[in-house]
Design a protein around this motif. Structure first.
Motif, PDB file in Angstrom:
ATOM      1  N   ALA A  96      58.017  94.802  31.654  1.00  0.00           N
ATOM      2  CA  ALA A  96      56.750  94.068  31.696  1.00  0.00           C
ATOM      3  C   ALA A  96      56.011  94.338  32.994  1.00  0.00           C
ATOM      4  CB  ALA A  96      57.016  92.574  31.528  1.00  0.00           C
ATOM      5  N   ASN A  97      56.721  94.348  34.094  1.00  0.00           N
ATOM      6  CA  ASN A  97      56.079  94.651  35.377  1.00  0.00           C
ATOM      7  C   ASN A  97      55.511  96.068  35.396  1.00  0.00           C
ATOM      8  OD1 ASN A  97      56.454  92.175  36.587  1.00  0.00           O
ATOM      9  ND2 ASN A  97      58.360  92.739  37.603  1.00  0.00           N
ATOM     10  N   ALA A  98      56.277  97.007  34.841  1.00  0.00           N
ATOM     11  CA  ALA A  98      55.845  98.405  34.870  1.00  0.00           C
ATOM     12  C   ALA A  98      54.635  98.661  33.977  1.00  0.00           C
ATOM     13  CB  ALA A  98      57.004  99.310  34.444  1.00  0.00           C
ATOM     14  N   LEU A  99      54.556  97.973  32.833  1.00  0.00           N
ATOM     15  CA  LEU A  99      53.460  98.203  31.893  1.00  0.00           C
ATOM     16  C   LEU A  99      52.247  97.322  32.161  1.00  0.00           C
ATOM     17  CD1 LEU A  99      55.254  98.584  28.422  1.00  0.00           C
ATOM     18  CD2 LEU A  99      54.770 100.318  30.148  1.00  0.00           C
ATOM     19  N   ALA A 100      52.384  96.349  33.050  1.00  0.00           N
ATOM     20  CA  ALA A 100      51.277  95.411  33.297  1.00  0.00           C
ATOM     21  C   ALA A 100      49.948  96.106  33.596  1.00  0.00           C
ATOM     22  CB  ALA A 100      51.647  94.445  34.411  1.00  0.00           C
ATOM     23  N   PRO A 101      49.917  97.191  34.392  1.00  0.00           N
ATOM     24  CA  PRO A 101      48.617  97.834  34.653  1.00  0.00           C
ATOM     25  C   PRO A 101      47.925  98.346  33.390  1.00  0.00           C
ATOM     26  CG  PRO A 101      50.239  98.557  36.270  1.00  0.00           C
ATOM     27  CD  PRO A 101      50.990  97.784  35.230  1.00  0.00           C
ATOM     28  N   LEU A 102      48.681  98.615  32.312  1.00  0.00           N
ATOM     29  CA  LEU A 102      48.066  99.093  31.083  1.00  0.00           C
ATOM     30  C   LEU A 102      47.207  98.024  30.424  1.00  0.00           C
ATOM     31  CD1 LEU A 102      51.037 101.042  29.442  1.00  0.00           C
ATOM     32  CD2 LEU A 102      49.271 101.909  30.966  1.00  0.00           C
ATOM     33  N   ALA A 103      47.479  96.768  30.746  1.00  0.00           N
ATOM     34  CA  ALA A 103      46.713  95.673  30.148  1.00  0.00           C
ATOM     35  C   ALA A 103      45.428  95.376  30.902  1.00  0.00           C
ATOM     36  CB  ALA A 103      47.575  94.410  30.096  1.00  0.00           C
ATOM     37  N   GLU A 104      45.274  95.930  32.080  1.00  0.00           N
ATOM     38  CA  GLU A 104      44.090  95.644  32.882  1.00  0.00           C
ATOM     39  C   GLU A 104      42.857  96.263  32.232  1.00  0.00           C
ATOM     40  OE1 GLU A 104      44.924  97.125  36.722  1.00  0.00           O
ATOM     41  OE2 GLU A 104      46.625  95.768  37.078  1.00  0.00           O
ATOM     42  N   GLY A 105      41.879  95.453  31.967  1.00  0.00           N
ATOM     43  CA  GLY A 105      40.644  95.936  31.363  1.00  0.00           C
ATOM     44  C   GLY A 105      40.672  95.999  29.856  1.00  0.00           C
ATOM     45  N   ARG A 106      41.884  96.065  29.245  1.00  0.00           N
ATOM     46  CA  ARG A 106      42.040  96.066  27.794  1.00  0.00           C
ATOM     47  C   ARG A 106      41.214  97.166  27.120  1.00  0.00           C
ATOM     48  NH1 ARG A 106      45.830  95.306  26.491  1.00  0.00           N
ATOM     49  NH2 ARG A 106      45.357  94.693  24.366  1.00  0.00           N
TER      50      ARG A 106
END
Length: 423
Positions: free
Chosen positions: A317-327
């Motif tokens: 979850a920590n590693a993939l969190a940047p992928l959720a930024e901006g959607r």
């Protein structure tokens, strides 16, 4: 059926899969969990969660839901199963203060149910049962799984949390589970039905020649969990149906009275051959990665199997969190996904491999049967200071700063390794 290419698919709805789904959703990432069975259910008995795991569960708000169903034991006791002598113990109340999280024991189903309740409350989690994944196809910009009924589901990343005999692992590495030659009988019974009890405030590990026996209470002290593990001569002799109840009884017949008495109430209907996996240097191939037993199946001597799968989910979850930024879809480009999965591996692969290899070593120590080896092991345990934590600091730590006093349920000073920030 498709669920959107900006979605993570998780195969396997056990403790690791549901934990990862919950933690990914709380970082803003949509998740679909595919469970092959008709319901989300744990098969097994008790488990132990050490401070390195309970700290993380507290950080995601699950620990408070678990504690009413759990037991917080006073000590972790090591004893000689042949003589009945207590050799050493770990003060778990002191350890809770040292590491900032309690040591708890509970039924596996209680942990799964808590994770399931939390996951169901997350709108970004889709939970599907009766979905048995048979094939994986990585298209470069997406990944598709095909289920036994022909249904296809597409997402951006696939996480194999499908256990020891993972179908998804075959997409990453060509290997097989490793049989230890040991077999486990385990189960829980009403605590009042156990013929003879050790102190019910303790987790007790009885170490014997080629075997061990573990006892502790669960379900708020109403049930007693017992696990008998032994090296099977029937396996070594090549018998197909090895580790029989008759061999169980013969192995433990001459051990100390508390062990023999406890064994009389252990369930004999089911047995579990003990397998693990060789550590591997990468869990990822393209858009496919692994988690839990699919990534690092381990023997149970450090009581970390379920907990390590939860740490995997937190790290993912920590590693993939940047992928959720901006959607937006640009955040899910190939370079970003590759970098995210690299961060996940950097956090977890070597750490889990250390637990795997150390677990094997601890099993060797517990099960020594040569007289000189038993003498040396027992003397080493006797000489250990009760408050010497050097053998577990690496696993349960980091250690709180001197002078800090945590209340061990998450409201006191916290260690620096906070795994997940709540929304």
């Amino acid at each position: 059926m498709t669920h959107g290419t900006d979605r993570v698919i998780i195969t396997g709805g056990g403790i690791g899969g549901l934990g990862a789904a919950l933690m990914l959703a709380r970082r803003g990432i949509p998740v679909t969990v595919l469970e092959r069975a008709a319901e989300f259910k744990e098969v097994g008995a008790g488990l132990q969660l050490a401070p390195n795991i309970t700290r993380m569960l507290d950080g995601v708000g699950v620990l408070a839901d678990l504690l009413p169903h759990a037991v917080r034991p006073r000590r972790l006791v090591f004893a000689n199963a042949a003589t009945g002598e207590e050799l050493s113990h770990l003060d778990l109340e002191d350890a809770a203060t040292r590491y900032g999280g309690p040591y708890v024991v509970l039924h596996r189903s209680d942990l799964l149910d808590a994770l399931l309740r939390a996951a169901r409350a997350e709108p970004m989690v889709t939970l599907l049962t009766d979905h048995h994944v048979e094939r994986v196809a990585d298209h470069g910009d997406s990944v598709t799984v095909t289920c036994a009924d022909g249904q296809e589901i597409t997402g951006r990343i696939l996480v194999g949390a499908d256990g020891l005999r993972s179908v998804v692992r075959e997409h990453v590495v060509d290997d097989e589970p490793v049989c230890s030659g040991y077999i486990a009988y385990r189960g829980v019974v009403p605590i009042e039905t156990v013929e003879r009890l050790t102190d019910t405030d303790d987790v007790v590990v009885w170490m014997g020649p080629g075997c061990h026996f573990v006892q502790y209470p669960v379900r708020g002290g109403k049930l007693y969990n017992q696990v008998a593990v032994f090296r099977s001569q029937e396996y070594l002799d090549g018998k197909e149906d090895w580790g029989s109840p008759a061999e169980l009884d013969a192995t433990y017949a001459e051990l100390a009275a508390p062990v023999v008495a406890g064994l009389s109430s252990i369930q004999r209907e089911n047995r579990w051959p003990m397998y693990d996996r060789e550590p591997i240097t990468s869990w990822t191939n393209g858009n496919v990665t692994l988690l839990g037993d699919a990534a690092h199946a381990m023997l149970q001597y450090l009581a970390q199997g379920a907990g390590q799968s939860l740490l995997d989910g937190a790290a993912l979850a920590n590693a993939l969190a940047p992928l959720a930024e901006g959607r937006d879809s640009e955040r899910w480009c190939a370079g970003d996904v590759k970098a995210a999965l690299h961060r996940y591996e950097a956090d977890r692969v070597a750490a889990a491999a250390t637990v795997q290899s150390t677990g094997r070593l601890w099993g060797d120590i517990w099960h020594v049967d040569e007289p000189v080896h038993v003498l040396l092991r027992d003397e080493a345990f006797r000489r250990r200071d009760t408050y010497d934590y050097h053998l577990v600091d690496w696993l349960y730590g980091p250690v709180l700063d001197p002078g800090d006093h945590a209340d061990a349920v998450g409201h006191g000073p916290r260690p620096v390794d906070t795994y997940l920030t709540r929304k």
